[in-house]
Design an enzyme around this catalytic site. Structure first.
Site, PDB file in Angstrom:
ATOM      1  N   HIS A 469       0.814  -1.217   0.000  1.00 13.94           N
ATOM      2  CA  HIS A 469       0.000   0.000   0.000  1.00 13.94           C
ATOM      3  C   HIS A 469       0.847   1.265   0.000  1.00 13.94           C
ATOM      4  O   HIS A 469       0.343   2.361  -0.248  1.00 13.94           O
ATOM      5  CB  HIS A 469      -0.937   0.000   1.215  1.00 13.94           C
ATOM      6  CG  HIS A 469      -2.256   0.662   0.953  1.00 13.94           C
ATOM      7  ND1 HIS A 469      -2.361   1.865   0.305  1.00 13.94           N
ATOM      8  CD2 HIS A 469      -3.519   0.284   1.239  1.00 13.94           C
ATOM      9  CE1 HIS A 469      -3.633   2.216   0.230  1.00 13.94           C
ATOM     10  NE2 HIS A 469      -4.357   1.262   0.772  1.00 13.94           N
ATOM     11  N   ASP A 473      -2.419   2.320  -4.186  1.00 21.09           N
ATOM     12  CA  ASP A 473      -3.631   2.405  -3.376  1.00 21.09           C
ATOM     13  C   ASP A 473      -4.587   1.272  -3.743  1.00 21.09           C
ATOM     14  O   ASP A 473      -4.382   0.541  -4.713  1.00 21.09           O
ATOM     15  CB  ASP A 473      -4.302   3.762  -3.575  1.00 21.09           C
ATOM     16  CG  ASP A 473      -3.469   4.898  -3.012  1.00 21.09           C
ATOM     17  OD1 ASP A 473      -2.726   4.657  -2.039  1.00 21.09           O
ATOM     18  OD2 ASP A 473      -3.555   6.018  -3.541  1.00 21.09           O
TER      19      ASP A 473
END
Length: 497
Positions: A469, A473
């Site tokens: 992450h 995203d």
């Protein structure tokens, strides 16, 4: 007389600090030519043949490495002496030199004293007189005074090419020897910390006793209530890192169970030594857990068309006498198609920077008797399905016979891990740093699926995408997984294109 050449342990990868010595490929006293294989070394998840950059007679000292010994990068293993010459004695450590006797002794053990005749030096064999010295020193050439503008040492084109591959700037080599730079000396420079590429500055390590401890490791040690001095440092020069502290904490928590197990067995517990490959796998798994921000998304795809395509391939392959493509190869090809639409998943977090991948190079997890290997199939979109199958079959054979080179496991930008051959529906794959994403593929099974308000039986596969992450995203990762499901459900255009 020409001096001997040191045979040292090369750095097979920038993260490599040590390796496991396997065996010598040349015998003591055997003539070695440039390019000959000298010995086998087990490094980062692969056993490689280390070739000689120089020629000479191999001289292995009595303290030479044995099979299974752990050797450090830059460690001297043997010497190559010129034909008809004698090997130079290995350099003693500085501490041993400091403890050496202050004066030389003669063959009878007495100190060599300067002999004088009536206050004059003793005559030599020609009748002339020469001053005696405490120890004979070789003549030293005058060393030119260094200037602020350094010049690159003399080196052959092959040595310069090797320097570029190792990332060494010859202009910055601190070297006074006017002779041409040899490949062996260049490898020794690569093994030194100063020869590594400049990285982003990090916090200086704190020192606990005589051992350096990183600030992060010290903080974790305080949180886990352990003494970092009890850890065995895996960093450079024995520096203790966070994973070392967590390892001793985990070991401490498992000690009571180990005692019970040993007691129930009626004797002391006897374990097997950890192989270098297993140690590297453990380090990378720990790094993936503690140095990334992993998130896993799951999806189901209707693989009925893919199953029908492979069944047709199996039928025609039997007629032509060739092997049909495996499901893993089909999924690798389809992943490449989806990655071309979503290249952000190929970016990598390296030294606080996002590095763009060069080409769609996909690593594939392969189970071997010695541990997990991840050979890389390069430029997958360019390969036809037949070329991809041939390349993957060759890599699997090399991996399972321990002949996979380190270069064949470098450069992967995405990993595919399939457990479809087992009764595993889904699983959570662990990232392979510095890669950003890894795809886990479960088995294909017949399941009821609703299509156009009707319940039908379809071949369904579960997909698990773990991504970092920090780099990507959730929305871009989900978009990739959606595209992958689309190409799996309509695979012909991508597999035959």
């Amino acid at each position: 007389m020409a001096s001997s050449i040191e045979v040292t342990v090369p750095r097979l990868g920038w993260s490599m600090e040590e390796g496991s010595f396997c065996r010598w490929l040349k015998e003591e006293g055997e003539m070695v030519r440039e390019g000959d294989g000298l010995y086998e070394l087990e490094g980062d998840k692969a056993t490689q043949v280390v070739e000689s950059f120089d020629a000479g007679v191999l001289r292995i000292g009595p303290d030479g490495p044995q099979s299974g010994d752990i050797v450090k990068v830059g460690q001297v293993l043997a010497h190559l002496e010129p034909r008809g010459g004698k090997a130079a004695a290995p350099k003693a450590p500085a501490a041993q030199q400091a403890q050496a006797a202050p004066a030389a002794t003669n063959g009878n053990g007495a100190k060599a004293a300067e002999k004088k005749t009536n206050g004059a030096p003793a005559p030599n064999g020609n009748g002339s007189h020469a001053a005696a010295a405490p120890a004979a020193q070789p003549p030293q050439a005058a060393v030119p005074e260094k200037t602020s503008a350094s010049t690159a040492p003399v080196a052959s084109p092959s040595v310069r090419r090797l320097a570029r591959e190792l990332g060494i700037d010859l202009q910055k080599c601190d070297r006074d020897d006017p002779s041409p730079l040899s490949a062996a000396e260049l490898m020794r420079l690569a093994a030194q910390p100063s020869a590594q590429p400049a990285a982003t500055p990090v916090a200086r390590a704190v020192v606990s006793g005589d051992v350096a401890v990183t600030p992060r490791a010290k903080r974790v040690a305080s949180e886990l209530n352990v003494d970092p001095a009890d850890a065995v440092g895996s960093g450079r020069n024995g520096r203790i890192r966070e994973q070392d502290v967590r390892a001793i904490a985990a070991n401490a928590s498992s000690k009571p169970a180990a005692k019970v197990s040993a007691a129930s067995a009626g004797g002391a517990a006897i374990g097997e030594p950890i192989t270098q490959i297993r140690r590297v796998i453990a380090q990378r798994m720990m790094a993936a857990s503690h140095e990334t921000a992993p998130v896993t998304l799951t999806a189901r795809a209707d693989a009925s068309e893919l199953v029908r395509f492979r069944d047709e391939c199996k039928r025609t392959s039997v007629e032509r006498g060739v092997n049909p493509p495996s499901y893993t190869e089909l999924f690798v090809k389809l992943c490449a198609a989806a990655l071309e639409k979503h290249p952000a998943l190929l970016d990598q977090w390296v030294n606080e920077r996002l590095v763009k991948a060069e080409g769609v190079n996909i690593a594939v997890a392969v189970a071997t008797p010695n541990g997990l290997m991840t050979p890389v199939i390069r430029d997958v979109p360019r390969l036809s399905l037949r070329e991809l199958s041939a390349s993957f079959a060759n890599l699997i054979e090399l991996a399972r016979t321990q002949r996979l080179a380190a270069d064949q496991m470098r450069g992967g930008a995405f990993t595919v891990s399939s457990l479809g051959g087992y009764r595993v529906e889904a699983f959570t794959p662990i990232l392979n740093p510095p890669q950003t994403a890894i795809l886990g593929i479960g088995r294909i099974s017949e399941q009821p699926v609703a299509k156009q308000r009707q319940l039908v039986v379809a071949d369904v596969v579960n997909l698990s995408l773990t991504f970092d992450h920090r780099v990507v995203d959730g929305a871009p990762a989900a978009a990739f997984l959606t595209s992958l499901c689309d190409v799996i459900e309509n695979p012909l255009a991508w597999l035959l294109g």
